[in-house]
Design an enzyme around this catalytic site. Structure first.
Site, PDB file in Angstrom:
ATOM      1  N   SER A   1       9.311  -5.279  30.593  1.00  0.00           N
ATOM      2  CA  SER A   1       8.584  -4.540  31.634  1.00  0.00           C
ATOM      3  C   SER A   1       8.362  -5.356  32.907  1.00  0.00           C
ATOM      4  CB  SER A   1       7.251  -4.002  31.093  1.00  0.00           C
ATOM      5  OG  SER A   1       7.486  -3.099  30.020  1.00  0.00           O
TER       6      SER A   1
ATOM      7  N   GLU B   1      16.901  -5.064  20.439  1.00  0.00           N
ATOM      8  CA  GLU B   1      17.412  -3.744  20.041  1.00  0.00           C
ATOM      9  C   GLU B   1      18.624  -3.896  19.118  1.00  0.00           C
ATOM     10  OE1 GLU B   1      17.668  -2.237  24.045  1.00  0.00           O
ATOM     11  OE2 GLU B   1      15.478  -2.183  24.139  1.00  0.00           O
TER      12      GLU B   1
ATOM     13  N   GLU C   1      11.703 -12.365  25.210  1.00  0.00           N
ATOM     14  CA  GLU C   1      11.436 -10.942  25.380  1.00  0.00           C
ATOM     15  C   GLU C   1      10.505 -10.464  24.261  1.00  0.00           C
ATOM     16  OE1 GLU C   1      14.668  -8.963  27.965  1.00  0.00           O
ATOM     17  OE2 GLU C   1      15.105  -8.581  25.878  1.00  0.00           O
TER      18      GLU C   1
ATOM     19  N   GLY D   1      10.195  -1.995  27.478  1.00  0.00           N
ATOM     20  CA  GLY D   1      10.207  -0.558  27.718  1.00  0.00           C
ATOM     21  C   GLY D   1       8.857   0.119  27.508  1.00  0.00           C
TER      22      GLY D   1
ATOM     23  N   LYS E   1      21.334  -1.628  29.491  1.00  0.00           N
ATOM     24  CA  LYS E   1      21.328  -0.979  28.167  1.00  0.00           C
ATOM     25  C   LYS E   1      22.345   0.171  28.194  1.00  0.00           C
ATOM     26  CE  LYS E   1      16.711  -2.705  27.569  1.00  0.00           C
ATOM     27  NZ  LYS E   1      15.424  -2.645  26.909  1.00  0.00           N
TER      28      LYS E   1
END
Ligand code: 13P
Length: 255
Positions: free
Chosen positions: A213, A100, A169, A175, A11
């Site tokens: 995670s 994201e 995901e 996160g 990221k």
């Protein structure tokens, strides 16, 4: 048999000195693992560091990845980076449609599909991300969301699935420290493989990664699932020691 792929997604993290230290640590960890490593490894870094990392990763088994790519080949697209540019600096894979980017940069299913399609005419491996939000899971929409995200890509690709990597995901697991249970992960991965099988005879050869995670502690239980072919790892990939432990878990599954 499908090889496991362990891909790090840094990221918006890293710096020239951090990157050097990370590669040194991974290099040492891989050397300590010995020659019989079966898992494929990739690290997807921010654009400004691609050239530096291409140099640092030379003569290592770690492939270089980017975190996004333009669907356009060249021209007046300020801020965008093309596939040709990624190839030019030694990139081998690219994450496309990360949640994201979908949430903060308005990437639609059709933009994601165009980017994946563009990759198919180059040698770069697209890793396309799919996943439901917490609300969507709670209201029983997980399969519908996955199906519509993946259908957009499959329709754009038609029969050209070669090298496609899918990453499941779940947005609620990214996160957050929350991880899909092995049952939840296997169920969605099997569903994804079933969808792929409706369009290609090679669904059994395609990799489906889990992301959200994943860490040194839970990697084994996820990587041992029949339809989990690797991981797309955020936070834990920044810690070279933890990333190396995840690679070790993947190697154990490959053997
Ligand atoms: P975390 O591993 O930090 O949850 O991130 C997952 C992810 O978004 C990888 O692309």
């Amino acid at each position: 048999m499908r090889k496991k792929l362990i891909a790090g997604n840094w990221k918006m993290n890293g710096s020239k000195s951090f990157n050097e230290g990370w590669v040194k640590s991974i290099h040492a960890a891989l050397a300590a693992m010995g020659p019989s490593q079966n898992a494929e490894i990739m690290v997807c870094v921010p654009t400004p560091y691609l050239s530096q990392m291409a140099g640092l990763l030379e003569n290592t088994p770690v492939a270089l990845g980017a975190q996004d790519v333009s669907a356009h080949a060249k021209g007046a697209y300020t801020g965008e980076v093309s596939l040709g540019m990624l190839l030019d600096v030694g990139v081998q894979g690219v994450i496309i449609g990360h949640s994201e980017r979908r949430a903060y940069h308005g990437e639609s299913d059709s933009v994601v599909a165009q980017k994946v399609k563009a990759c198919m005419s180059s040698s770069i491996t697209p890793i396309v991300c799919l996943g439901e939000t917490q609300e969507q899971r709670q209201s029983g929409q997980t399969n519908d969301v996955i199906q519509s995200q993946l259908s957009a890509v499959m329709d754009a690709l038609e029969q050209d699935f070669e090298r496609l990597v899918v990453a499941y995901e779940p947005v609620w697991a990214i996160g957050t420290g929350l991880t899909a249970t092995p049952e939840q992960a296997q169920e969605v991965h099997a569903f994804i493989r079933g969808l792929l099988a409706t369009k290609t005879r090679h669904a059994q050869d395609l990799k489906i990664l889990y992301g959200g995670s994943m860490n040194a502690q839970n990697a084994s239980s996820l990587l041992s699932l029949p339809d989990v072919d690797g991981g797309l790892i955020g936070g834990a990939s920044l810690l070279a020691e933890d990333f190396a432990k995840i690679i070790t878990s993947a190697n154990a599954e490959c053997n």
